[in-house]
Design a protein around this motif. Structure first.
Motif, PDB file in Angstrom:
ATOM      1  N   THR A  41      18.389 -61.258  -7.893  1.00  0.00           N
ATOM      2  CA  THR A  41      18.150 -61.458  -9.319  1.00  0.00           C
ATOM      3  C   THR A  41      16.881 -62.245  -9.572  1.00  0.00           C
ATOM      4  O   THR A  41      16.251 -62.052 -10.604  1.00  0.00           O
ATOM      5  CB  THR A  41      19.327 -62.165  -9.998  1.00  0.00           C
ATOM      6  OG1 THR A  41      19.601 -63.381  -9.317  1.00  0.00           O
ATOM      7  CG2 THR A  41      20.539 -61.289  -9.992  1.00  0.00           C
ATOM      8  N   THR A  45      13.504 -59.297  -9.069  1.00  0.00           N
ATOM      9  CA  THR A  45      13.059 -59.092 -10.442  1.00  0.00           C
ATOM     10  C   THR A  45      11.583 -59.419 -10.579  1.00  0.00           C
ATOM     11  O   THR A  45      10.825 -58.678 -11.221  1.00  0.00           O
ATOM     12  CB  THR A  45      13.895 -59.950 -11.409  1.00  0.00           C
ATOM     13  OG1 THR A  45      15.265 -59.611 -11.250  1.00  0.00           O
ATOM     14  CG2 THR A  45      13.485 -59.718 -12.838  1.00  0.00           C
ATOM     15  N   PHE A  76      12.733 -54.685 -20.037  1.00  0.00           N
ATOM     16  CA  PHE A  76      14.156 -54.355 -19.896  1.00  0.00           C
ATOM     17  C   PHE A  76      14.751 -55.026 -18.663  1.00  0.00           C
ATOM     18  O   PHE A  76      15.849 -55.590 -18.709  1.00  0.00           O
ATOM     19  CB  PHE A  76      14.329 -52.838 -19.817  1.00  0.00           C
ATOM     20  CG  PHE A  76      15.746 -52.401 -19.670  1.00  0.00           C
ATOM     21  CD1 PHE A  76      16.614 -52.474 -20.740  1.00  0.00           C
ATOM     22  CD2 PHE A  76      16.223 -51.910 -18.462  1.00  0.00           C
ATOM     23  CE1 PHE A  76      17.931 -52.076 -20.615  1.00  0.00           C
ATOM     24  CE2 PHE A  76      17.537 -51.513 -18.324  1.00  0.00           C
ATOM     25  CZ  PHE A  76      18.394 -51.594 -19.408  1.00  0.00           C
ATOM     26  N   LEU A  77      14.027 -54.997 -17.533  1.00  0.00           N
ATOM     27  CA  LEU A  77      14.524 -55.638 -16.309  1.00  0.00           C
ATOM     28  C   LEU A  77      14.610 -57.147 -16.454  1.00  0.00           C
ATOM     29  O   LEU A  77      15.563 -57.779 -15.976  1.00  0.00           O
ATOM     30  CB  LEU A  77      13.633 -55.280 -15.126  1.00  0.00           C
ATOM     31  CG  LEU A  77      13.820 -53.889 -14.555  1.00  0.00           C
ATOM     32  CD1 LEU A  77      12.752 -53.602 -13.524  1.00  0.00           C
ATOM     33  CD2 LEU A  77      15.197 -53.755 -13.957  1.00  0.00           C
ATOM     34  N   ILE A  79      15.150 -58.811 -19.089  1.00  0.00           N
ATOM     35  CA  ILE A  79      16.249 -59.162 -19.987  1.00  0.00           C
ATOM     36  C   ILE A  79      17.601 -58.909 -19.330  1.00  0.00           C
ATOM     37  O   ILE A  79      18.518 -59.733 -19.428  1.00  0.00           O
ATOM     38  CB  ILE A  79      16.139 -58.377 -21.312  1.00  0.00           C
ATOM     39  CG1 ILE A  79      14.935 -58.891 -22.105  1.00  0.00           C
ATOM     40  CG2 ILE A  79      17.397 -58.507 -22.137  1.00  0.00           C
ATOM     41  CD1 ILE A  79      14.616 -58.058 -23.324  1.00  0.00           C
ATOM     42  N   THR A  80      17.742 -57.786 -18.657  1.00  0.00           N
ATOM     43  CA  THR A  80      19.069 -57.400 -18.163  1.00  0.00           C
ATOM     44  C   THR A  80      19.452 -58.012 -16.821  1.00  0.00           C
ATOM     45  O   THR A  80      20.646 -58.172 -16.552  1.00  0.00           O
ATOM     46  CB  THR A  80      19.184 -55.874 -18.056  1.00  0.00           C
ATOM     47  OG1 THR A  80      18.161 -55.394 -17.176  1.00  0.00           O
ATOM     48  CG2 THR A  80      19.061 -55.219 -19.412  1.00  0.00           C
ATOM     49  N   ALA A  81      18.503 -58.354 -15.965  1.00  0.00           N
ATOM     50  CA  ALA A  81      18.849 -58.885 -14.639  1.00  0.00           C
ATOM     51  C   ALA A  81      19.618 -60.206 -14.707  1.00  0.00           C
ATOM     52  O   ALA A  81      20.644 -60.351 -14.034  1.00  0.00           O
ATOM     53  CB  ALA A  81      17.603 -59.018 -13.777  1.00  0.00           C
ATOM     54  N   ILE A  83      21.465 -61.319 -17.174  1.00  0.00           N
ATOM     55  CA  ILE A  83      22.764 -61.049 -17.801  1.00  0.00           C
ATOM     56  C   ILE A  83      23.702 -60.386 -16.800  1.00  0.00           C
ATOM     57  O   ILE A  83      24.879 -60.742 -16.699  1.00  0.00           O
ATOM     58  CB  ILE A  83      22.576 -60.180 -19.060  1.00  0.00           C
ATOM     59  CG1 ILE A  83      21.780 -60.948 -20.105  1.00  0.00           C
ATOM     60  CG2 ILE A  83      23.914 -59.729 -19.622  1.00  0.00           C
ATOM     61  CD1 ILE A  83      21.312 -60.117 -21.260  1.00  0.00           C
ATOM     62  N   THR A  84      23.192 -59.443 -16.043  1.00  0.00           N
ATOM     63  CA  THR A  84      23.997 -58.770 -15.022  1.00  0.00           C
ATOM     64  C   THR A  84      24.452 -59.747 -13.955  1.00  0.00           C
ATOM     65  O   THR A  84      25.619 -59.725 -13.528  1.00  0.00           O
ATOM     66  CB  THR A  84      23.183 -57.629 -14.388  1.00  0.00           C
ATOM     67  OG1 THR A  84      22.739 -56.750 -15.415  1.00  0.00           O
ATOM     68  CG2 THR A  84      24.007 -56.875 -13.378  1.00  0.00           C
TER      69      THR A  84
END
Length: 120
Positions: A41, A45, A76-77, A79-81, A83-84
């Motif tokens: 992460t 990233t 997008f990566l 932001i989402t990494a 959270i995931t």
């Protein structure tokens, strides 16, 4: 494309590749789920971000216009990494996945259902 732009693209590709390598090694070598989750992460990233920004710079100069696709993917990566990773860590806590013995504040890993309500 001039030489300065090419050197910037090469530097970003090398830096991104190094981060991707470190993230992959961390995923394979770290001992428990929570530390293994940390490596991809963070490092991966940053690595894929460097590669995508290098691609954006290259294609922006190659096509004489701003290449927005890579910037959108990078955003997008980024932001989402996190959270995931947070959701995976919470799922591991609820599945009672044990952290290492030397983990500090291991008492804070109790699942939400086992915690008592704070006194008011």
């Amino acid at each position: 494309m001039n030489a300065v732009t090419e050197w910037i693209v090469v530097a970003l590709l090398l830096l991104g590749s190094i981060f991707l390598l470190v993230g992959s090694i961390g995923l394979a070598r770290l001992p428990d789920f929570f530390t293994r989750l940390h490596a991809p992460t963070k490092a991966s990233t940053l690595g894929i971000g460097g590669v995508l920004i290098a691609s954006c710079i290259y294609f922006s100069f190659d096509q004489n216009g701003l290449s927005v696709k890579e910037l959108v993917i990078t955003l997008f990566l980024l932001i989402t990494a996190p959270i995931t990773a947070h959701m995976l860590a919470k799922a591991a806590l609820h599945q009672d996945s044990p952290p290492l013995e030397r983990t500090r504040n291991a008492d804070l890993t109790a699942t939400a259902k086992d915690r008592e309500n704070p006194t008011q």
